[in-house]
Write an enzyme that holds these catalytic residues in place. Structure first.
Site, PDB file in Angstrom:
ATOM      1  N   GLY A 232       0.788  -1.221   0.000  1.00  0.00           N
ATOM      2  CA  GLY A 232       0.000   0.000   0.000  1.00  0.00           C
ATOM      3  C   GLY A 232       0.821   1.273   0.000  1.00  0.00           C
ATOM      4  O   GLY A 232       0.300   2.355   0.278  1.00  0.00           O
ATOM      5  N   GLU A 274       4.471  -6.536   0.630  1.00  0.00           N
ATOM      6  CA  GLU A 274       3.822  -6.724  -0.666  1.00  0.00           C
ATOM      7  C   GLU A 274       3.713  -5.424  -1.466  1.00  0.00           C
ATOM      8  O   GLU A 274       2.622  -4.901  -1.690  1.00  0.00           O
ATOM      9  CB  GLU A 274       2.420  -7.304  -0.473  1.00  0.00           C
ATOM     10  CG  GLU A 274       2.405  -8.699   0.104  1.00  0.00           C
ATOM     11  CD  GLU A 274       0.995  -9.202   0.395  1.00  0.00           C
ATOM     12  OE1 GLU A 274       0.817 -10.417   0.479  1.00  0.00           O
ATOM     13  OE2 GLU A 274       0.072  -8.355   0.552  1.00  0.00           O
ATOM     14  N   GLY A 276       3.324  -3.292  -4.720  1.00  0.00           N
ATOM     15  CA  GLY A 276       2.820  -3.515  -6.077  1.00  0.00           C
ATOM     16  C   GLY A 276       2.893  -2.226  -6.865  1.00  0.00           C
ATOM     17  O   GLY A 276       3.765  -2.021  -7.694  1.00  0.00           O
ATOM     18  N   ARG A 313      -9.373   4.768 -13.396  1.00  0.00           N
ATOM     19  CA  ARG A 313      -9.173   5.310 -12.054  1.00  0.00           C
ATOM     20  C   ARG A 313      -9.722   6.732 -11.860  1.00  0.00           C
ATOM     21  O   ARG A 313     -10.281   7.019 -10.792  1.00  0.00           O
ATOM     22  CB  ARG A 313      -7.699   5.243 -11.651  1.00  0.00           C
ATOM     23  CG  ARG A 313      -7.170   3.816 -11.520  1.00  0.00           C
ATOM     24  CD  ARG A 313      -5.744   3.773 -11.001  1.00  0.00           C
ATOM     25  NE  ARG A 313      -5.673   4.179  -9.617  1.00  0.00           N
ATOM     26  CZ  ARG A 313      -5.201   5.348  -9.208  1.00  0.00           C
ATOM     27  NH1 ARG A 313      -4.749   6.244 -10.091  1.00  0.00           N
ATOM     28  NH2 ARG A 313      -5.168   5.639  -7.929  1.00  0.00           N
ATOM     29  N   TYR A 317     -12.134   6.512  -8.838  1.00  0.00           N
ATOM     30  CA  TYR A 317     -11.599   7.021  -7.570  1.00  0.00           C
ATOM     31  C   TYR A 317     -11.429   8.535  -7.538  1.00  0.00           C
ATOM     32  O   TYR A 317     -10.919   9.066  -6.559  1.00  0.00           O
ATOM     33  CB  TYR A 317     -10.196   6.448  -7.307  1.00  0.00           C
ATOM     34  CG  TYR A 317     -10.061   4.953  -7.240  1.00  0.00           C
ATOM     35  CD1 TYR A 317     -10.984   4.168  -6.558  1.00  0.00           C
ATOM     36  CD2 TYR A 317      -8.979   4.324  -7.845  1.00  0.00           C
ATOM     37  CE1 TYR A 317     -10.831   2.801  -6.489  1.00  0.00           C
ATOM     38  CE2 TYR A 317      -8.809   2.958  -7.778  1.00  0.00           C
ATOM     39  CZ  TYR A 317      -9.744   2.194  -7.099  1.00  0.00           C
ATOM     40  OH  TYR A 317      -9.578   0.839  -7.031  1.00  0.00           O
ATOM     41  N   CYS A 344     -18.318   6.789 -24.353  1.00  0.00           N
ATOM     42  CA  CYS A 344     -19.611   7.464 -24.346  1.00  0.00           C
ATOM     43  C   CYS A 344     -20.119   7.636 -22.913  1.00  0.00           C
ATOM     44  O   CYS A 344     -21.137   7.061 -22.512  1.00  0.00           O
ATOM     45  CB  CYS A 344     -20.608   6.658 -25.191  1.00  0.00           C
ATOM     46  SG  CYS A 344     -22.096   7.585 -25.586  1.00  0.00           S
ATOM     47  N   GLU A 345     -19.381   8.401 -22.128  1.00  0.00           N
ATOM     48  CA  GLU A 345     -19.719   8.704 -20.740  1.00  0.00           C
ATOM     49  C   GLU A 345     -19.256  10.118 -20.433  1.00  0.00           C
ATOM     50  O   GLU A 345     -18.114  10.484 -20.742  1.00  0.00           O
ATOM     51  CB  GLU A 345     -19.004   7.748 -19.771  1.00  0.00           C
ATOM     52  CG  GLU A 345     -19.435   6.303 -19.844  1.00  0.00           C
ATOM     53  CD  GLU A 345     -20.800   6.054 -19.224  1.00  0.00           C
ATOM     54  OE1 GLU A 345     -21.262   6.905 -18.432  1.00  0.00           O
ATOM     55  OE2 GLU A 345     -21.416   5.018 -19.541  1.00  0.00           O
TER      56      GLU A 345
END
Length: 420
Positions: A232, A274, A276, A313, A317, A344-345
């Site tokens: 994280g 971890e 990433g 994203r 978010y 189309c958004e």
């Protein structure tokens, strides 16, 4: 003209088309080397476990294996890529809050060494399948330490009502899970896993979680050899972000672990982390070609040939990114634009209020820090093809994932009668 890994962006688009994901291999290698060098202790072994959900492909996993990293996977699909890359099964950790039977069987048959247990039902199922297949597997139990980090609510994983793991307060249930594992013939209990969220900049959140987990291990009184502290670790998307340098972070985490082990009189054989996003995020760039432009009453739009299909994203978010015009790196940024995708958004806006030079059709837009959760979250929305992925280093480029074609998508349109 912007160069990535000493390769011109226009040459990359000419060779591979647009949009295009580009990874600077040297940046990835430097991050891995920093983690391997500085996350070390004389008191316990350490292990760097790459969180492959951030981005995975055969070429990346081959590189990580060469550097001595382990990986975690969260699905049969991610495991299948690891198998294609001949990634050593003893260096694979299998995560997930709802592993399917087929996925557990796949992991056991491939010889995955460690499964992270998420809940009581999973304990029963893994024991059942391991005994049925006569396959040994080691397990960690994922514990929610209830340490809330300052990040987006969608990527917090240690709130009281998180879907991940079992609450640190449910000690009797955790003891029951361990007892079931210890009674089994093929499943071996190694220790615990925790993870507090993603894109976190405050070191004190990690330190607090570490101390809470080690105190928990002491209180549980169960023989524990492994603690996985999760990942994280934040990266820089814009000037507003202030990530902790990898070297400093590792040194501080090791100090915190050593201090907590001493304070609570606990011994561990191994501590895993971890990373990433922090390994691949800043090494990744997305290149687009600019199409039309448009002025409205209050804004000026530039339209790119990708959008939320290759980077969800910002819509998901409200994630923020920085960008440049790759072919005008020497020009002043005197204009303000909305960078809009072609989906189309109305929400398909990659960057709001981007400061750029005067933008024209066929310019190349580069968006920075797209190496994590760009390709891995890409979709075929509006039936768009997923872009290719290119690795660059020292003036050389290689395509590691080809561009999807319409034929690839059409191949799934098969009709057959079902025998019900």
């Amino acid at each position: 003209m912007l160069q990535i890994g000493k390769v011109r962006c226009d040459e990359l688009l000419k060779a591979c088309g647009s949009p295009l994901y580009v990874y600077d291999e040297t940046q990835i290698e430097k991050k891995v080397e920093d983690y391997q060098t500085y996350f070390k202790s004389e008191n316990f072994d350490t292990e760097i476990v790459y969180a492959s959900k951030a981005f995975t492909c055969v070429a990346l996993l081959e590189k990580l294996n060469a550097y001595g990293c382990s990986i975690d996977v969260v699905s049969g699909g991610e495991l299948s890529i690891a198998k294609k890359a001949n990634f050593p099964s003893e260096n694979i950790y299998f995560h997930g809050n709802n592993k399917l039977n087929d996925e557990i069987i796949m992991a056991l048959e491939y010889g995955v060494k460690t499964i992270i247990m998420d809940n009581m039902y999973e304990v029963d199922q893994v024991i059942h399948l391991a005994e049925k297949l006569k396959k040994e597997v080691h397990v960690l139990i994922r514990v929610n330490p209830k340490v809330e980090a300052h990040t987006h609510e969608f990527i917090m994983t240690a709130t009281s009502d998180s879907k991940f793991g079992i609450s640190i307060d449910q000690k009797d249930d955790i003891k029951e899970m361990i007892a079931k594992v210890n009674d089994s013939e093929y499943v071996v209990f190694d220790g615990f896993h925790s993870h507090i969220g993603s894109q976190i900049f405050e070191e004190h959140a990690f330190v607090a979680a570490i101390d809470k987990m080690i105190a928990f291990i002491k209180e549980m009184g169960e023989p524990t050899s492994v603690l996985n502290i999760g990942g994280g670790f934040g990266v820089r998307y814009t000037d507003e972000d202030t990530p902790i340098p990898t070297k400093d972070l590792c040194i501080k985490l090791i100090e915190a672990i050593n201090q907590s082990l001493h304070t609570h009189d606990v011994q561990l054989d191994k501590v895993c982390m971890e990373p990433g996003r922090s390994i691949v995020g800043e090494a990744g760039y997305t290149l687009y070609e600019v199409g039309f432009t448009k002025k409205t009453q209050n804004k000026e739009f530039i339209f790119i040939d990708g959008g939320m299909a290759d980077n969800i994203r910002p819509a998901l978010y409200d994630a923020k990114y920085a960008c440049d015009i790759a072919n005008k790196m020497d020009q002043a940024k005197d204009y303000t634009y909305e960078v809009a995708g072609k989906c189309c958004e109305s929400g398909d806006i990659i960057i709001h209020d981007a400061k750029l030079p005067k933008v024209e059709t066929n310019d190349i837009l580069v968006v920075y820090t797209t190496g994590a959760y760009g390709y891995s979250m890409a979709s075929n929305y509006n039936c768009l093809n997923k872009p290719a992925v290119v690795f660059v280093k020292d003036g050389k480029a290689r395509q590691v994932v080809r561009r999807e074609t319409y034929e690839d998508q059409l191949a799934l349109n098969e009709e057959k009668e079902l025998q019900l």
